[in-house]
Design an enzyme around this catalytic site. Structure first.
Site, PDB file in Angstrom:
ATOM      1  N   ARG A  22       7.569  -8.864   3.581  1.00 44.70           N
ATOM      2  CA  ARG A  22       7.627  -7.405   3.685  1.00 44.70           C
ATOM      3  C   ARG A  22       8.515  -6.960   4.846  1.00 44.70           C
ATOM      4  O   ARG A  22       9.335  -6.060   4.684  1.00 44.70           O
ATOM      5  CB  ARG A  22       6.226  -6.811   3.818  1.00 44.70           C
ATOM      6  N   ASN A  40       2.273  -5.981  -0.428  1.00 46.16           N
ATOM      7  CA  ASN A  40       1.692  -7.155  -1.056  1.00 46.16           C
ATOM      8  C   ASN A  40       0.791  -6.712  -2.198  1.00 46.16           C
ATOM      9  O   ASN A  40       0.127  -5.678  -2.104  1.00 46.16           O
ATOM     10  CB  ASN A  40       0.858  -7.960  -0.058  1.00 46.16           C
TER      11      ASN A  40
END
Length: 94
Positions: A22, A40
């Protein structure tokens, strides 16, 4: 004139959680001048919304296959969406 604006919803599969995917995505997106978000997912994948110039979006799609050090990407799937809904900036959500 400039490139058209494009938006895609992306899902990246493989070993993509626990490897800073990320943060890597946010950094790459900001370098390319893209807007959107990354998060996620419960199934172990990473989802993202990518919005920006067509060329930059295409470049990001290619970079997803590489990912950060430690990632092992097995799939990158996407769907075109309406580019008018996302504000500027790129953020990690969820």
């Amino acid at each position: 004139m400039g490139e058209g604006r494009k938006a895609i919803s992306v899902r990246i599969g493989g070993r993509v959680q626990g490897v800073s995917f990320r943060a890597w995505t946010r950094n790459e997106a900001e370098r390319l001048g893209l807007a959107g978000w990354v998060r996620n997912e419960d199934d172990g994948s990473v989802a993202a919304l990518i919005v920006g110039a067509e060329g930059a979006v295409s470049t990001m799609m290619n970079r997803f296959w590489r990912g950060p050090r430690g990632a092992s990407v097995s799939s990158v799937t996407f769907q075109d969406i309406d580019p008018g809904r996302e504000r500027d900036g790129f953020r990690i959500i969820g």
